[in-house]
Design an enzyme around this catalytic site. Structure first.
Site, PDB file in Angstrom:
ATOM      1  N   GLU A 943      55.192  50.630  54.688  1.00 36.55           N
ATOM      2  CA  GLU A 943      55.175  49.313  55.323  1.00 36.55           C
ATOM      3  C   GLU A 943      56.589  48.770  55.467  1.00 36.55           C
ATOM      4  O   GLU A 943      56.933  48.163  56.470  1.00 36.55           O
ATOM      5  CB  GLU A 943      54.311  48.339  54.520  1.00 36.55           C
ATOM      6  CG  GLU A 943      54.230  46.961  55.145  1.00 36.55           C
ATOM      7  CD  GLU A 943      53.325  46.012  54.389  1.00 36.55           C
ATOM      8  OE1 GLU A 943      53.369  44.805  54.669  1.00 36.55           O
ATOM      9  OE2 GLU A 943      52.560  46.475  53.513  1.00 36.55           O
ATOM     10  N   ARG A1032      49.424  37.795  45.529  1.00 39.25           N
ATOM     11  CA  ARG A1032      48.060  38.320  45.642  1.00 39.25           C
ATOM     12  C   ARG A1032      47.483  38.616  44.258  1.00 39.25           C
ATOM     13  O   ARG A1032      46.278  38.445  44.033  1.00 39.25           O
ATOM     14  CB  ARG A1032      48.029  39.564  46.528  1.00 39.25           C
ATOM     15  CG  ARG A1032      46.617  40.052  46.822  1.00 39.25           C
ATOM     16  CD  ARG A1032      46.592  41.133  47.879  1.00 39.25           C
ATOM     17  NE  ARG A1032      46.668  40.604  49.234  1.00 39.25           N
ATOM     18  CZ  ARG A1032      45.615  40.321  49.994  1.00 39.25           C
ATOM     19  NH1 ARG A1032      44.396  40.476  49.510  1.00 39.25           N
ATOM     20  NH2 ARG A1032      45.772  39.866  51.209  1.00 39.25           N
ATOM     21  N   GLU A1438      41.547  48.747  51.591  1.00 33.64           N
ATOM     22  CA  GLU A1438      42.072  48.445  50.261  1.00 33.64           C
ATOM     23  C   GLU A1438      41.031  47.979  49.245  1.00 33.64           C
ATOM     24  O   GLU A1438      41.138  48.307  48.057  1.00 33.64           O
ATOM     25  CB  GLU A1438      43.173  47.375  50.380  1.00 33.64           C
ATOM     26  CG  GLU A1438      44.403  47.853  51.120  1.00 33.64           C
ATOM     27  CD  GLU A1438      45.432  46.745  51.303  1.00 33.64           C
ATOM     28  OE1 GLU A1438      46.380  46.678  50.515  1.00 33.64           O
ATOM     29  OE2 GLU A1438      45.256  45.947  52.240  1.00 33.64           O
TER      30      GLU A1438
END
Length: 1512
Positions: A943, A1032, A1438
């Site tokens: 990413e 997160r 995920e």
């Protein structure tokens, strides 16, 4: 006259005793049946490089050390021993091309192709969803091909024993197992342990099912998930059941391994296919290879390769070239050359020397040629196992020695000569009393006992001019002598041992019992060499075989082989405990065998007496009595068959998708033509004919189809960056990396490197045309380090050369001078690099921008002090995880006209790559085009971390104006590209016990009261995405449980590791793992049943999370109850308890965990996506969008949705690539958001086109195909292209951390909802795992796993199931065997500080084929919808990863049972078990007497509180 180079002398001068006239000087090599001429000077290459240079790119470079199998090919050569062709799978990344002399090499391209016909192996792999990213797939295909080529009627059992040389990071292996087994001759037999399944798939909506109701079978046929019918892309007419079923447009599919194998067997097993006949014909060698070739001598430029055919020649060559390397498989020398730069100048290949190659069984024992392939030795030992205990032991150990591909080429002589202290075979040979025959030309032969051969670390009793000729292994005594091998590794298959042993004892019966007459206890992994525990063995000899004798020997052994703390290899106490545990296993095993011998003798005597004959032998004495509960101590995975595996997948398949977000988004959309005959739910006029007429085209959304590139994957035709044909003038690059973790650069000297052959240019920071700063959020990194390096491997420069080899050699030759760095942005390094979280906490080294605190409910402190509350305090540590995408970071940069650049790169972030390349090259973004066709895996690792490497190579291409390619070596990639963040949680938590009993008199579970957590993560030396990852984790700290009051503070530690980054789950799994650890601690403290405790504290529909989001469409409670019932959790928990009560040394555990995973980028601006759709006049469609394909099936799903929207078959829709000149400013493919974004964007484009086509369609007859509509529209000048765009609703994304302090509710508690809604919705699920643990070793197996996941209305069920299974396997790896080890305080024997030890598959262990659950059952929740995403689907990539933590919790349950029995602990006593739960942590946590002995000998305190070391 200048002295000649050693290579030239070795070639031109005839060594004494060598007749050069009989030696050939050129190779004879065939590839896919065709002869290939290879100039001698071009022959010093690896077979893999040779094949790929010729365009045969199906074989991949995955690791370069023979550990992943991506490079697997098949070699066929004449076998002098049998006179026939021998076909073996090999690792082309290790095999020199010169070793392929006399071989026909078969690659994946040679067995089948999309242009001709797929081989059955390829076809089954494609149809049965055996490929996701596809990078590993050709290697797996070739491994299977070799098995069937040699065993056309291979049974399932053989497949289960033989898939140990290949890794897959995507699939979780189950579909690959199914595909392989489906070709077996006995595939129709249901595998052991498989769930009984109905012959036809169950259809819960069909009224024609039998009277059994919901569990009954529909009498109509249905296709399985990936074979004929729907799974193979069948048309709607092939997916029919009954009229009622068609109207419902939905069916429930139950697809098990058993019914798939039966179905596929009926469709033709391998041996009955025409391909099997063709393979048999192809297996015949070309005439030139059908007889032995003469000896070979090749001057390959850098080395001379000798391949003698006579022992005298081999000895004479070793005398002439005493420092020459002797090779057979090149498995050790190849790794030394690749990773240590130790390339030999002279090689003597001895595999053709008969005396060295032959392996025979004689009356005296085994005579094993030193160069005999281990696979040949294993075959011999297997054939003779019934006749010799030594053969049986060797066969058992060789099953687990390396991999199939390695065993096919490696030999015993090489294993002995390299003297690895952790060799599996050397202890066996030493214990068996083997002798080596060693010879030299000058002194002849001599005999050396194996037990005296090893002198010191990697040092043996072998003179430079000597060769090991053969190994003599004597037979064991025919009666009462037992020899048993043991091994414990981080992973069962293809792994080096932590400790290995072979224990031998011979017994004699006496009047007083059994006496040990002789014993040998040989170990590897406990010292610098293979060792015999002579003192412990001596304590056994002459003693009666009994408990007391064992206890004395165990104590002696523990002292004799004690591994000191800090010894290389670490795990000192564990290694010591394994030694005594193996001895105990041996004691129990032999006692049971002696008992069996007595029982057989007594039975024989009784039969003789009954027949009136006198007994021929004296009665045997009684063996030591082993209690029933103790007997499983004798078990060892080394001696047991590899387990059978099976799976079941249950899901609803819709002929038409449910309406989702698009229904609200486009309420007035033009209806696609297939809707004209019925409404959106498929209800028409009530007849089957009408339903069939309204049926959608093949492959549209909701239907089960294979991955769009499946056929390309299995044939090797799928192109990855390193497969792109070499452009003219291509140069190759290698990075110059730092050798220090925290230092100031004093000087860089590239003088020697620049003078090396092939070097074109070496670039450093001063050469940059643009800016040097990089970073995805904050520009706190450098393209090339200027003054300071912050981690080992940090990029200092880049070398550009004419070949990969030359570039890497020159990069290694650059010399950098460093000096100590005492300060690190305000944090003191205390004179050494900051590596761990604990280092950072001590130094106060944090990224201030990441410091976030979230509070909900009343103040935590008063609640923690509540009278009567049960309060716990503790910490939980989670290690990092390596992405290990099979395709390492690779970029091809090609200059374009006008000073531009075209980049072909393996990245998840096309736009980010484009922008930062423009930044460092000082060119506008519109002149940089980034192309990404597919990745060989990404998992978040590409990413952001792919971008710096693309920037470095782009600078080189831009400055030189020639194409440049950079492909990172596996060990370099792992060192510098970052990993999943390690976490430390420090917590205080409280529950409030129930104040009164329930109506039935039971005590209700306590309720959660308050939680206070400090989270720390190891962010590495640059920020990267560590802030959002921590956010997160904070958002997921509640898991699925309602905390009335919660306070969490998260901080990212700044350390001298590489910058850590995104990884599947992005912090969410870490947050939920902490939550489950806390729940477990509380359940223990409250003496509460852990399942009931969790059940009582689950969120309910409408509850508000700690970050203020109300739970909508909350399905976890329903899934929790449903899975407990379907998986029979209560009954199985009772069975586990009974098992544990009956077995002392095997313990089982079972656990259930829920998950909710928020779907959105937490950065609001990122929740957007674009797509471009072209409709051509022939009715076909080309789609481009901003997402990248890395195996998750994104392109397939987008195409299915477009096919549905435009009412065309899937075959008419295509996605060529992702490119920045097609869709600009795209977001990274991450956060599981891509289908939500890009499918909706593509749908938006389709709706625009459909709206334009509506008037045209009205002018044509009803049902006119898109081809006719498009052609007419083109003539009427209607635009057939559209750019679509989608952004998540403002109200459903974005969380404002800057709103401090947060607004307050009327009751004064924080109103976190006012900060925004971080997630659009939640993907939810529940998992139950059952495990079995070997208390004595820490080895474990997952017996069964049940997963139930809410993915909404699935767009493609098999793809979603594949994502769930693959994520689950990654999650299991994360919390069990995947341990990251750094050179830190806990591992001071690794140097330099800050170096990553676990680089490559040799040191870092992914789950392998043998690690899958033996019974894996995956279900997709049915009758669930999601109005917030396209076609009511949900993100799936995920969320399921965390469900793998159910295995960790089950293992914890098993350890608890062990501690209750062996430590005397309470069943409710809490204990520390950090993640990953490696074999070391599990075994030592059991705290039995052998663990206590090892801990106390090393002075490490109390075994009950002992915690093994780790890198966090």
């Amino acid at each position: 006259m200048a002295a000649r180079a050693p290579v030239e002398v070795a070639y031109e001068v005839a060594p004494p005793g060598i007749d050069l006239s009989v030696y050939r000087s050129s190779l004879v090599v065939y590839v896919n049946g065709a002869r290939v001429d290879v100039p001698a000077r071009e022959s010093d290459v690896l077979l893999l490089d040779f094949l790929r240079a010729r365009g045969l790119t199906g074989a991949k470079l995955g690791c370069g050390e023979g550990g992943c199998g991506a490079c697997t090919v098949v070699i066929s050569r004449h076998d002098a021993a049998t006179g026939e062709a021998r076909h073996t799978s090999v690792n082309a990344c290790l095999m020199p091309l010169l070793a392929a002399d006399g071989c026909d090499v078969t690659t994946v391209e040679g067995i089948g192709s999309t242009r001709t016909e797929l081989h059955p192996v390829q076809q089954r792999m494609a149809e049965m969803h055996g490929a996701q990213c596809g990078f590993c797939t050709p290697g797996i295909v070739m491994a299977m091909y070799a098995l069937f080529l040699n065993n056309p009627k291979a049974p399932v059992e053989l497949i289960e024993e033989s898939m140990d040389g290949n890794l897959c990071r995507c699939t979780g292996y189950r579909p690959i197992w199914d595909a392989a087994k489906s070709l077996c001759a006995d595939a129709h037999r249901e595998p052991a342990g498989a769930e009984a399944a109905t012959q036809a798939e169950r259809c819960v909506t069909c009224p024609h099912k039998d009277a059994a109701g919901q569990n009954g079978a529909c009498s109509h046929a249905h296709a399985h998930d990936g074979g004929a019918g729907a799974g193979a892309g069948a048309g709607a007419g092939e997916i029919e059941a009954c009229a009622m079923h068609a109207r419902a447009a939905v069916r429930s599919v139950v697809s098990s391994t058993a019914n798939k194998l039966a179905e596929m067997h009926a469709a033709t097993p391998y041996h009955a296919t025409k391909a099997a006949e063709r393979d048999a014909a192809r297996a015949r060698l070309p005439p030139e290879l059908a007889a032995p070739l003469g000896p070979l001598r090749v001057n390959a430029g850098r080395l001379v390769w000798w391949r003698p055919r006579a022992l005298a020649d081999a000895l004479n060559l070793k005398a002439a070239f005493p420092h020459a390397r002797v090779v057979v498989g090149n498995t050790e020398v190849g790794i030394e050359a690749r990773f240590k730069g130790q390339a030999p100048a002279v090689v003597i290949a001895t595999q053709d020397v008969p005396e060295l190659r032959d392996a025979v069984f004689t009356e005296r024992g085994l005579e094993l040629g030193a160069s005999a392939p281990l696979s040949s030795v294993a075959e011999l030992c297997e054939r003779c196992a019934h006749a010799s205990a030594v053969c049986e032991a060797a066969a058992q150990m060789l099953r687990w020695f390396a991999s199939n591909q390695i065993r096919n080429v490696a030999c015993l002589g090489g294993n002995l000569a390299t003297a690895s202290p952790i060799s599996d075979m050397n202890p066996l040979l030493a214990a068996a009393g083997a002798t080596l025959e060693i010879a030299s030309a000058a002194r002849g032969a001599r005999l050396v006992p194996v037990r005296g051969f090893f002198k010191a670390y990697r040092t043996v009793d072998l003179a430079p001019d000597e060769l090991i000729v053969r190994v003599h292994v004597p037979h064991a005594a025919p009666r009462f002598e037992y020899i048993v091998p043991y091994k414990q590794a981080r992973r069962r298959e293809d792994d080096i041992s932590i400790v290995t042993a072979t224990l031998r004892a011979r017994f004699e019966p006496t009047a007083d019992g059994w006496v040990c007459a002789d014993a040998a206890l040989a170990f590897g992994g406990l010292a610098p060499t293979t060792v015999l525990a002579r003192q412990a063995a001596a304590s056994l000899v002459g003693e009666r075989w009994c408990d007391a004798t064992f206890e004395r020997a165990a104590a002696a052994l523990a002292r004799e082989v004690r591994v000191p703390d800090g010894a290389p290899g670490g795990q000192a106490e564990y290694r010591g405990a394994l030694a005594t545990s193996f001895l105990f296993k041996f004691f129990v095993h032999t006692s049971l065998r002696l008992g069996e011998a007595k029982a057989e003798a007594d039975a024989s005597a009784a039969r003789a007496l009954a027949e009136g004959a006198a007994p021929t032998r004296a009665p045997l004495p009684a063996a030591p009595l082993i209690a029933a509960a103790e007997r499983t101590a004798a078990r060892s995975w080394v001696t047991e068959p590899k387990p059978a595996t099976s799976g079941t997948q249950t899901y609803a398949e819709r002929l038409r998708p449910l309406p989702g977000l698009e229904q609200d988004k486009y309420p007035d959309a033009a209806a696609p033509s297939h809707a004209a005959n019925g409404n959106a739910n498929g209800h028409g006029n009530g007849t089957a004919a009408a339903a069939a007429a309204a049926a959608p085209k093949s492959g549209q959304s909701g239907q089960s189809v294979p991955h769009a590139a499946a056929n390309l994957h299995v044939t090797g035709e799928a192109t990855y960056v390193d497969d792109i044909p070499q452009p003219s003038g291509l140069l190759h690059a290698a990075l110059v990396g730092s050798q220090r973790a925290a230092a100031r650069i004093v000087a860089v000297d590239a003088t020697a490197a620049r003078a090396m052959r092939g070097v074109v240019r070496i670039l450093f920071h001063a050469d940059l045309p643009g800016k040097n700063d990089l970073g995805p959020v904050v520009h706190d990194e450098e393209c090339f380090a200027e003054a300071v390096v912050h981690s080992v491997g940090q990029v200092i420069g880049i070398v550009v050369a004419t070949s990969v080899r030359e570039a890497r050699e020159a990069a290694a030759a650059v010399r950098v001078e460093y000096e100590e760095l005492d300060q690190f942005d305000g944090g003191s390094t205390e004179g050494r690099p900051i590596i761990s979280i604990d280092d950072a906490i001590r130094a106060g080294s944090f990224y201030a921008v990441t410091d976030h605190t979230l509070e909900s409910g009343p103040a935590v402190e008063p609640l923690l002090a509540t009278a009567g509350a049960i309060v716990v305090e503790g910490e939980f540590r989670l290690g990092g995880q390596e992405h290990f995408y099979l395709e390492s970071n690779t970029t091809l940069a090609v200059p374009t006209e006008g000073g531009g650049l075209a980049l072909h790169t393996s990245t998840q972030a096309v736009a980010k790559t484009q922008n930062l390349v423009a930044h460092v090259c000082a060119i506008p973004a519109h002149k940089v085009v980034c192309h990404m066709r597919r990745m060989g895996g990404g998992f978040g690792g590409k990413e952001t971390r792919s971008v710096p490497f693309s920037c470095a190579v782009a600078v080189a291409a831009h400055l030189l104006r020639v194409p440049v390619r950079l492909s990172l070596e596996r060990d370099v990639d792992m060192q510098i590209s970052g990993q999943r963040h390690a976490f430390l949680a420090k917590y205080r938590a409280a529950v409030l016990p129930a104040s009164s009993a329930a109506a039935d008199g039971s005590t209700p579970p306590p309720k959660l009261l308050a939680l206070d957590v400090q989270l720390f993560s190891n962010g590495g030396c640059a920020l990267d995405l560590s802030g959002p990852v921590m956010d997160r984790a904070i958002f997921h700290l509640d898991s699925c449980y309602k905390w009335p009051a919660l306070r969490v503070r998260g901080r990212v530690c700044r350390t001298h590791q590489a910058p850590h980054t995104a990884f599947r789950g992005f912090g969410g799994p870490q947050g939920m793992m902490v939550a489950e650890a806390i729940m477990e601690h509380l359940a223990c403290a409250a003496h509460a049943d852990p399942v009931a405790f969790r059940s009582a504290n689950l969120y309910a529909q409408g509850d508000e999370t700690h970050f203020g989001q109300k739970l909508e469409l909350w399905n976890v409670p329903a899934a929790w109850e449903q899975l407990q019932q379907s998986a029979e959790l209560a009954q199985r928990r009772a069975a586990v308890s009974r098992f544990n009560g009956e077995h002392s040394w095997r313990k089982r555990g079972i656990a259930i965990v829920p998950t909710k995973f928020g779907i959105n980028f937490t950065a609001k601006f990122m929740n957007q996506g674009g797509a471009l759709v072209h409709v051509y006049t022939d009715g076909t469609v080309l789609v481009s969008h901003g997402g990248t394909e890395m195996g998750q099936g994104l392109h397939t799903k987008v195409c299915q949705i477009v096919a549905h929207a435009l009412d065309v078959p899937l075959s008419d829709v295509h996605i060529a690539e992702t490119a920045s000149d097609k869709v600009a400013n795209s977001m990274p493919t991450a956060a599981s958001m891509s289908n939500d974004l890009y499918a909706m964007a593509a749908l938006d484009a389709c709706e625009q086109i459909l709206k334009r086509l509506a008037p045209v369609r009205k002018s044509l007859p009803p049902g006119a195909p898109l081809k006719a509509v498009a052609a007419k529209a083109n003539f009427e000048r209607v635009d057939l292209s559209a750019h679509g765009f989608f952004a998540v609703d403002d109200a459903r994304c974005g969380y404002d951390w800057a709103l401090e302090p947060p607004p307050r509710k009327p009751d004064g508690t924080p109103d976190n909802a006012r900060r925004g809604l971080p997630f659009n919705y939640f993907t939810q699920g529940v998992a139950i795992a059952e495990v079995e643990l070997d208390v004595l070793t820490g080895d474990h197996a997952v017996l069964r796993a049940d997963l139930l996941v809410d993915v909404g209305s699935t767009i493609n069920a098999p793809l979603d199931v594949g994502q769930i299974e693959g994520a689950f396997a990654q999650g299991v790896g994360l919390c069990t065997i995947e341990e990251v080890v750094w050179a830190d305080d806990e591992h001071s024997w690794v140097q330099p500080r800050g170096r990553l030890l676990t680089r490559g598959p040799g040191a870092y262990k992914l789950p392998s084929f043998n690690d899958v659950p033996r019974d894996l059952r995956v279900g997709l929740m049915q009758r669930v919808a999601n109005p917030f995403a396209v076609h009511s689907s949900k993100a799936v990539g995920e969320p399921p990863l965390f469900l793998g933590f159910s295995v960790f919790m089950a293992l914890r349950d098993a350890v608890r049972a062990a501690r209750v029995e062996h430590l005397g602990a309470s069943a409710h006593a809490h204990f520390t078990l950090h993640s990953p739960a490696t074999s070391e942590r599990l075994r030592m946590a059991c705290a039995d007497r052998f663990a206590r002995m090892a801990v106390e000998l090393n002075g490490r305190g109390d075994v009950g509180s002992y915690v093994p070391k780790g890198s966090f």
